[in-house]
Scaffold this motif. Structure first.
Motif, short mmCIF file in Angstrom:
data_model
loop_
_atom_site.label_atom_id
_atom_site.label_comp_id
_atom_site.label_asym_id
_atom_site.label_seq_id
_atom_site.Cartn_x
_atom_site.Cartn_y
_atom_site.Cartn_z
N ARG A 52 0.80 -1.23 0.00
CA ARG A 52 0.00 0.00 0.00
C ARG A 52 0.84 1.28 0.00
O ARG A 52 0.36 2.35 0.34
CB ARG A 52 -0.98 0.05 1.19
CG ARG A 52 -1.80 -1.19 1.43
CD ARG A 52 -2.64 -1.59 0.22
NE ARG A 52 -3.78 -0.73 -0.02
CZ ARG A 52 -4.41 -0.67 -1.19
NH1 ARG A 52 -3.99 -1.39 -2.22
NH2 ARG A 52 -5.45 0.11 -1.36
N SER A 53 2.12 1.15 -0.36
CA SER A 53 2.94 2.37 -0.38
C SER A 53 2.62 3.23 -1.60
O SER A 53 2.91 4.42 -1.63
CB SER A 53 4.43 2.02 -0.35
OG SER A 53 4.74 1.09 -1.37
N GLY A 54 2.03 2.62 -2.64
CA GLY A 54 1.62 3.41 -3.80
C GLY A 54 2.28 3.00 -5.11
O GLY A 54 2.21 3.73 -6.10
N LYS A 55 2.89 1.82 -5.15
CA LYS A 55 3.64 1.40 -6.35
C LYS A 55 2.76 1.29 -7.59
O LYS A 55 3.06 1.87 -8.63
CB LYS A 55 4.33 0.04 -6.09
CG LYS A 55 5.23 0.03 -4.88
CD LYS A 55 5.82 -1.33 -4.60
CE LYS A 55 4.82 -2.35 -4.09
NZ LYS A 55 4.23 -2.05 -2.78
N SER A 56 1.67 0.52 -7.45
CA SER A 56 0.82 0.32 -8.63
C SER A 56 0.20 1.65 -9.06
O SER A 56 0.03 1.91 -10.26
CB SER A 56 -0.31 -0.67 -8.33
OG SER A 56 0.23 -1.83 -7.78
N LEU A 72 -7.68 4.72 -5.79
CA LEU A 72 -8.28 4.29 -4.52
C LEU A 72 -8.86 2.89 -4.64
O LEU A 72 -8.98 2.16 -3.68
CB LEU A 72 -9.39 5.27 -4.13
CG LEU A 72 -8.93 6.66 -3.67
CD1 LEU A 72 -10.11 7.61 -3.60
CD2 LEU A 72 -8.24 6.57 -2.32
N GLU A 75 -6.59 -2.90 -6.49
CA GLU A 75 -6.43 -4.00 -5.55
C GLU A 75 -4.95 -4.26 -5.29
O GLU A 75 -4.10 -3.90 -6.10
CB GLU A 75 -7.08 -5.26 -6.13
CG GLU A 75 -8.58 -5.18 -5.99
CD GLU A 75 -9.28 -6.35 -6.60
OE1 GLU A 75 -8.62 -7.35 -6.90
OE2 GLU A 75 -10.51 -6.24 -6.77
N SER A 76 -4.68 -4.89 -4.17
CA SER A 76 -3.31 -5.18 -3.82
C SER A 76 -2.67 -6.11 -4.86
O SER A 76 -3.32 -7.03 -5.35
CB SER A 76 -3.31 -5.86 -2.45
OG SER A 76 -2.10 -5.66 -1.83
N PRO A 99 4.83 -7.13 -5.67
CA PRO A 99 3.90 -7.12 -4.54
C PRO A 99 4.62 -6.65 -3.29
O PRO A 99 5.84 -6.85 -3.14
CB PRO A 99 3.49 -8.60 -4.42
CG PRO A 99 4.48 -9.39 -5.18
CD PRO A 99 5.16 -8.48 -6.15
N LYS A 160 3.40 10.09 -1.40
CA LYS A 160 2.15 10.59 -0.76
C LYS A 160 2.41 11.86 0.03
O LYS A 160 1.80 12.07 1.09
CB LYS A 160 1.51 9.52 0.14
CG LYS A 160 1.25 8.18 -0.54
CD LYS A 160 0.36 7.30 0.29
CE LYS A 160 0.32 5.89 -0.24
NZ LYS A 160 -0.50 4.97 0.55
N ASP A 162 1.53 14.69 -0.62
CA ASP A 162 0.42 15.65 -0.72
C ASP A 162 -0.24 15.88 0.63
O ASP A 162 -0.84 16.92 0.87
CB ASP A 162 -0.62 15.14 -1.74
CG ASP A 162 -0.95 13.68 -1.56
OD1 ASP A 162 -1.93 13.38 -0.91
OD2 ASP A 162 -0.19 12.83 -2.07
#
Ligand SMILES: Nc1nc2c(ncn2[C@@H]2O[C@H](COP(=O)(O)OP(=O)(O)OP(=O)(O)O)[C@@H](O)[C@H]2O)c(=O)[nH]1
Length: 375
Positions: A52-56, A72, A75-76, A99, A160, A162
């Motif tokens: 969930r760090s924002g890679k995808s 948002l 999916e993982s 992943p 992130k 922001d």
């Protein structure tokens, strides 16, 4: 844990929101130019980091025109997602999205294979979260990769941001920088260099950071910069960017400092041009190309600034910022542009005819094939 691979052509595609339709591309003949290059051989950019760090999200926003809000619903990732963007972009790499829970000590994790052909490893840290665990994982990842391939460029996206105030951003960057380098020093890995970037998918910072990552992998960069310097100094232009049109990554600029506003203005211009072209430039059945040899746009702003965009190759556009009075010598600019364009084509053609055959020259050859020979 075994790490399966996912072929992007088989998984569900993402609808495009924003300026480019997903089908936006540059024609058909890349496959011909790719002969002799298996996808395994293409240099890679790896995206790693905790869950969930924002890679995808980064990959989807930069290379697939996904709108930031749509991420948002991502999916993982539980497989390595290999994304070959070379057919639509100057950036002739594969982006591998890992992943978050990848286990380096798993015997099925083939670090030799993964890190050997890697040009850059981007490690994403969520700056809105507690980053102690991420720093541990960063250290483990880069030290492992460095052992296999010390030539990798190690890039850390403090992501992130922001959600952070300006002061907090600086303090976070300083803290992460300090701790990461202390960890490397403790492991006697001082030679391993980490570059840090503050990024967010909600503004242009992610495109700017990716631009810098990609530029380091372009062997022709000094020549491109030189050509841009010569072009702007003889044309009365203030700033010029050579853009990869689809991703809005700038692959080179002149040597004057880049300010974020100019970069954003140029990105917006690309969006406007492609939007208008898609709406009014295509044929009624939707065929045709939104960006081709004829692509040219001039936008006069109300503050005596002029934006000038022109096609350079099927993937690249030159976007310039200049004063209105300089634009009075439009003929000179056009003539200089003609020379610049010719020189850019020659740069890539030299790559094609080069007799060298090492890995790096094959990379330049790959660029050349895509960018020089088909325009
Ligand atoms: N505020 C903010 N949220 C972001 C940013 N980038 C990504 N996110 C959010 O972070 C969440 C996780 O993003 P993903 O891209 O799925 O993260 P990932 O690292 O690929 O996750 P795994 O697949 O589990 O490894 C999503 O809800 C995104 O919307 C950003 O720049 N700012």
């Amino acid at each position: 844990m075994s790490i399966p691979y996912e072929d992007p052509t088989l998984v569900g595609s993402y609808d495009v929101v924003g300026s480019f339709p997903k089908s936006f591309g540059y024609g058909v003949d890349e496959a011909d130019m790719e002969e002799g290059f298996s996808s395994e051989e293409k240099p890679r950019i790896l995206l790693m980091g905790l869950r969930r760090s924002g890679k995808s999200s980064i990959q989807k926003v930069v290379f697939h025109k996904m709108s930031p809000n749509e991420t948002l619903f991502l999916e993982s990732t539980n497989k390595i997602y290999k994304d070959d963007i070379s057919s639509t972009s100057f950036v002739n790499f594969q982006i591998w999205d890992f992943p978050g829970q990848v286990d380096f000590f798993d015997p099925t994790f083939d670090s030799e294979m993964i890190f050997k052909g890697t040009g850059a490893l981007i490690f994403v840290i969520d700056a809105q979260d507690d980053y102690v665990e991420a720093l541990g994982r960063l250290h483990l990842t880069v030290s492992r990769a460095y052992k296999v391939n010390p030539d990798i460029n190690f890039e850390v996206f403090i992501h992130k941001v922001d959600g952070l105030s300006d002061d907090h951003k600086i303090a976070t960057q300083r803290d992460i920088h300090q701790r990461a380098n202390d960890d490397l020093a403790d492991a006697s890995l001082e030679k391993l260099h980490l570059s840090f970037y503050l990024t967010s998918i909600y503004d242009h910072s992610i495109f700017e950071a990716f631009s810098k990552v990609v530029q380091k992998l372009i062997p022709q960069l000094p020549t491109l910069e030189n050509l841009l310097n010569i072009f702007i100094s003889h044309s009365g232009i203030e700033k010029a960017f050579l853009f990869d049109v689809v991703s809005k990554i700038y692959i080179a600029t002149d040597s004057s400092p880049v300010d974020m506003q100019s970069y954003e203005l140029c990105c917006d211009m690309i969006d406007v041009v492609i939007d208008v072209s898609c709406i009014y430039g295509l044929l009624q059945d939707g065929s045709g190309c939104a960006y081709d040899k004829e692509s040219l746009a001039i936008i006069k702003l109300n503050n005596t600034t002029v934006l000038y965009l022109k096609e350079v190759t099927k993937f690249l556009a030159l976007v310039c910022i200049l004063r209105e009075e300089s634009f009075e010598r439009k003929g000179l600019i056009e003539y200089n542009f003609h020379c610049f364009r010719k020189a850019i084509h020659e740069v890539f053609e030299v790559g094609v005819s080069s007799p060298r055959c090492g890995r790096s020259s094959r990379r330049s050859l790959n660029y050349a094939r895509l960018n020089g020979s088909v325009v």
